[in-house]
Scaffold this active site. Structure first.
Site, PDB file in Angstrom:
ATOM      1  CG  ASP A 137      -2.019   1.007   1.141  1.00 27.06           C
ATOM      2  OD1 ASP A 137      -2.343   1.443   0.018  1.00 27.06           O
ATOM      3  OD2 ASP A 137      -2.574   1.366   2.201  1.00 27.06           O
ATOM      4  CE1 TYR A 139       0.133   8.800   4.288  1.00 30.41           C
ATOM      5  CE2 TYR A 139       2.215   9.927   3.889  1.00 30.41           C
ATOM      6  CZ  TYR A 139       1.059   9.776   4.629  1.00 30.41           C
ATOM      7  OH  TYR A 139       0.833  10.591   5.711  1.00 30.41           O
ATOM      8  CG  HIS A 144      -3.875  10.674   2.972  1.00 35.89           C
ATOM      9  ND1 HIS A 144      -4.858  10.634   3.937  1.00 35.89           N
ATOM     10  CD2 HIS A 144      -2.998   9.679   3.279  1.00 35.89           C
ATOM     11  CE1 HIS A 144      -4.603   9.640   4.789  1.00 35.89           C
ATOM     12  NE2 HIS A 144      -3.477   9.053   4.419  1.00 35.89           N
ATOM     13  NE  ARG A 153       5.906  15.133  10.035  1.00 35.53           N
ATOM     14  CZ  ARG A 153       5.258  14.027   9.684  1.00 35.53           C
ATOM     15  NH1 ARG A 153       5.180  13.011  10.510  1.00 35.53           N
ATOM     16  NH2 ARG A 153       4.682  13.936   8.500  1.00 35.53           N
ATOM     17  CD  GLU A 209      -5.785   4.761   5.208  1.00 30.94           C
ATOM     18  OE1 GLU A 209      -5.197   3.953   4.455  1.00 30.94           O
ATOM     19  OE2 GLU A 209      -5.187   5.499   6.015  1.00 30.94           O
ATOM     20  CD  GLU A 211      -5.454   2.954   0.422  1.00 26.98           C
ATOM     21  OE1 GLU A 211      -4.713   2.296  -0.325  1.00 26.98           O
ATOM     22  OE2 GLU A 211      -5.205   3.182   1.626  1.00 26.98           O
ATOM     23  CG  ASP A 243      -5.327   0.446   4.218  1.00 25.42           C
ATOM     24  OD1 ASP A 243      -5.296  -0.628   4.837  1.00 25.42           O
ATOM     25  OD2 ASP A 243      -4.424   1.308   4.310  1.00 25.42           O
ATOM     26  NE  ARG A 247      -6.999   6.544  10.229  1.00 22.12           N
ATOM     27  CZ  ARG A 247      -6.385   6.387   9.061  1.00 22.12           C
ATOM     28  NH1 ARG A 247      -5.112   5.996   9.032  1.00 22.12           N
ATOM     29  NH2 ARG A 247      -7.027   6.605   7.942  1.00 22.12           N
ATOM     30  CD  GLN A 250      -2.067   4.704  10.827  1.00 24.22           C
ATOM     31  OE1 GLN A 250      -3.298   4.667  10.810  1.00 24.22           O
ATOM     32  NE2 GLN A 250      -1.370   5.241   9.855  1.00 24.22           N
ATOM     33  CE1 TYR A 254       3.299   7.663  14.201  1.00 23.29           C
ATOM     34  CE2 TYR A 254       4.399   7.639  12.075  1.00 23.29           C
ATOM     35  CZ  TYR A 254       3.998   8.319  13.209  1.00 23.29           C
ATOM     36  OH  TYR A 254       4.311   9.643  13.335  1.00 23.29           O
ATOM     37  CE  LYS A 263      -2.772   2.371   7.602  1.00 19.64           C
ATOM     38  NZ  LYS A 263      -3.682   3.216   6.831  1.00 19.64           N
ATOM     39  CB  THR A 267      -7.211  -4.766   2.824  1.00 16.79           C
ATOM     40  OG1 THR A 267      -6.170  -4.498   3.768  1.00 16.79           O
ATOM     41  CG2 THR A 267      -7.204  -3.718   1.727  1.00 16.79           C
ATOM     42  CB  THR A 370      -5.961   7.862   2.095  1.00 16.96           C
ATOM     43  OG1 THR A 370      -5.796   6.834   3.058  1.00 16.96           O
ATOM     44  CG2 THR A 370      -7.302   8.553   2.303  1.00 16.96           C
ATOM     45  CD  GLU A 384      -7.014  12.952   4.789  1.00 10.98           C
ATOM     46  OE1 GLU A 384      -6.776  13.893   4.032  1.00 10.98           O
ATOM     47  OE2 GLU A 384      -7.075  11.768   4.390  1.00 10.98           O
TER      48      GLU A 384
END
Ligand code: MN
Length: 438
Positions: A137, A139, A144, A153, A209, A211, A243, A247, A250, A254, A263, A267, A370, A384
């Protein structure tokens, strides 16, 4: 352009339901899947509200004269063998299927007399289209990545590597399920604070997600790579992907190696594989790189890919909660996305994946990551849409969501439209959240 008579908007099918306005499966689409009735799973083609039985078509002589290797592939219980034959064989099959299903051709007149050829879609069970050996998968949506990055961040949402290298992780093939399969809320480690300590229990932040997935066709040998100019010869077709993501799990797990149990519990994929040939009228110039973006490394740069590496696919996510079902209400749309906005093309993802000599095999799945856009209405996951739980969304019936509740059903839809072309669709990728095991 590789447009041919199979894309001709004037073509109509003798299967009447394929000619209705805005259907997903007109004769210009011809997606492949694996279905069963009371017997063995077998390959089929969706046409309107019917499925054409490819094994029956082969045995009834409707596919005579095609490449001999197609014969065994059309009797298999999964599409891997067909995908492995590559684009030319799939192209040949498509041309014949178009002829068979198109009104008025000699092949069609003969097919119409074969009562075993067509099955109502409502009478079949759909299975995963391929035995997925490996699943990765990516990104690839910069919108996203920006949204998620800015939650984590705010000062520098996009990591320095993003505009240079397609970011991905190795997903899990064993837990890929076909649309309609319920998905159980997973258990896992979660921590209220970044430094812990964690507890263990059902996720409280279950998410989807939106996708797009691509099935690998012809593979590459280990130790060899796939030049970008050849990448699409190794793609069989596309499906919709959900997906599912936990969260809270994650966030805790992660770093430093990326997503793992958050994850890989499930799926979901849509059952009908829309072939690259069917998507030909909907090829577009990919999203232009931003001003000041670094130059692409040569292995990720190809003129043809820069010109037509994108796909004009509109994608939607809908939700139907338990309360909506009880009230007899229809599903409600959460977002609408545009696959054209991806930062990396599918061909770039594939070429990058094999650039180290990693062998991709027929039936492997790569997913886009996503699909989000710049506006709130185009955010492809609840993380999101409800901004990490801080901005709940309110449904028409007053229910609120930050993440998914038990028995929420998530429905992903996708389709392609272009001026002067017949619209084609992907069908649905659907799944409901089951309560955690007790
Ligand atoms: Mn994903």
């Amino acid at each position: 352009m590789l447009l041919d008579v199979t894309h001709d908007p004037a073509r109509r099918s003798w299967v009447e339901s394929a000619n209705e306005a805005a259907v997903d499966f007109p004769v210009q689409n011809l997606p492949l899947g694996i279905f069963s009735r009371d017997d063995e799973p077998r390959p089929g083609v969706a046409i309107g509200k019917k499925v054409l039985d490819l094994r029956q078509a082969r045995d009834g002589g409707h596919l005579d004269g095609l490449a001999p290797a197609l014969g065994p592939a059309l009797g298999a219980r999964a599409l891997n063998a067909l995908f492995a034959l590559g684009r030319p064989a799939m192209h040949e099959l498509r041309a014949r299927l178009s002829d068979l299903l198109c009104a008025g051709t000699p092949a069609a007149l003969r097919a119409q007399r074969d009562p075993l050829l067509l099955v109502p879609m409502s009478a079949v069970t759909m299975h995963a289209p391929a035995d997925v050996g490996d699943y990765s998968d990516f990104y690839a949506s910069i919108d996203h990545a920006m949204n998620v990055g800015s939650m984590l961040r705010p000062e520098h949402p996009l990591l320095p590597n993003y505009r240079h290298v397609p970011i991905g992780y190795h997903g899990r093939a064993s837990s890929i399920v076909v649309s309609g399969t319920p998905v159980r809320r997973p258990y896992g480690q979660t921590a209220a604070k970044p430094e812990g300590p964690p507890g263990f229990g059902p996720t409280q932040r279950m998410d989807y997600e939106l996708e797009v997935g691509a099935f690998i066709g012809a593979g590459n040998a280990i130790g060899t790579s796939i030049p970008l100019g050849d990448a699409e010869q190794h793609l069989a077709g596309l499906v919709l992907v959900n997906d599912w993501s936990a969260r809270d799990m994650q966030t805790w797990e992660y770093q430093p190696l990326g997503p793992f149990l958050a994850k890989n519990f499930a799926t979901s994929i849509s059952p009908w594989v829309v072939t690259l040939d069917a998507l030909e009228p909907f090829r577009v110039t990919p999203r232009p790189r931003d001003e000041g973006d670094p130059l692409l490394l040569p292995y990720l740069l190809d003129q043809d890919d820069q010109t037509r590496g994108g796909f004009a696919i509109t994608l939607e996510v809908w939700i139907r909660t338990a309360r909506m079902r009880e009230a007899g209400a229809t599903a409600e749309r959460l977002s609408q996305g545009d696959f054209r906005r991806m930062y990396w093309t599918l061909a770039q993802l594939l070429t990058h994946h094999a650039s180290n000599g990693c062998n991709l095999r027929a039936g492997d799945l790569i997913a886009s990551g996503t699909v989000s856009g710049p506006d709130k209405g185009s955010r492809g996951c609840l993380l999101e849409l409800a901004w990490r739980g801080t901005d709940p969304i309110t449904l028409t019936n007053g229910e609120q969501r930050t993440f998914l509740a038990d028995l929420d059903e998530v429905i992903i839809r996708g389709w392609c439209e272009a001026e002067g072309r017949v619209r084609i669709g992907f069908g649905e990728c659907r799944g409901a959240v089951m309560p955690a095991a007790s």
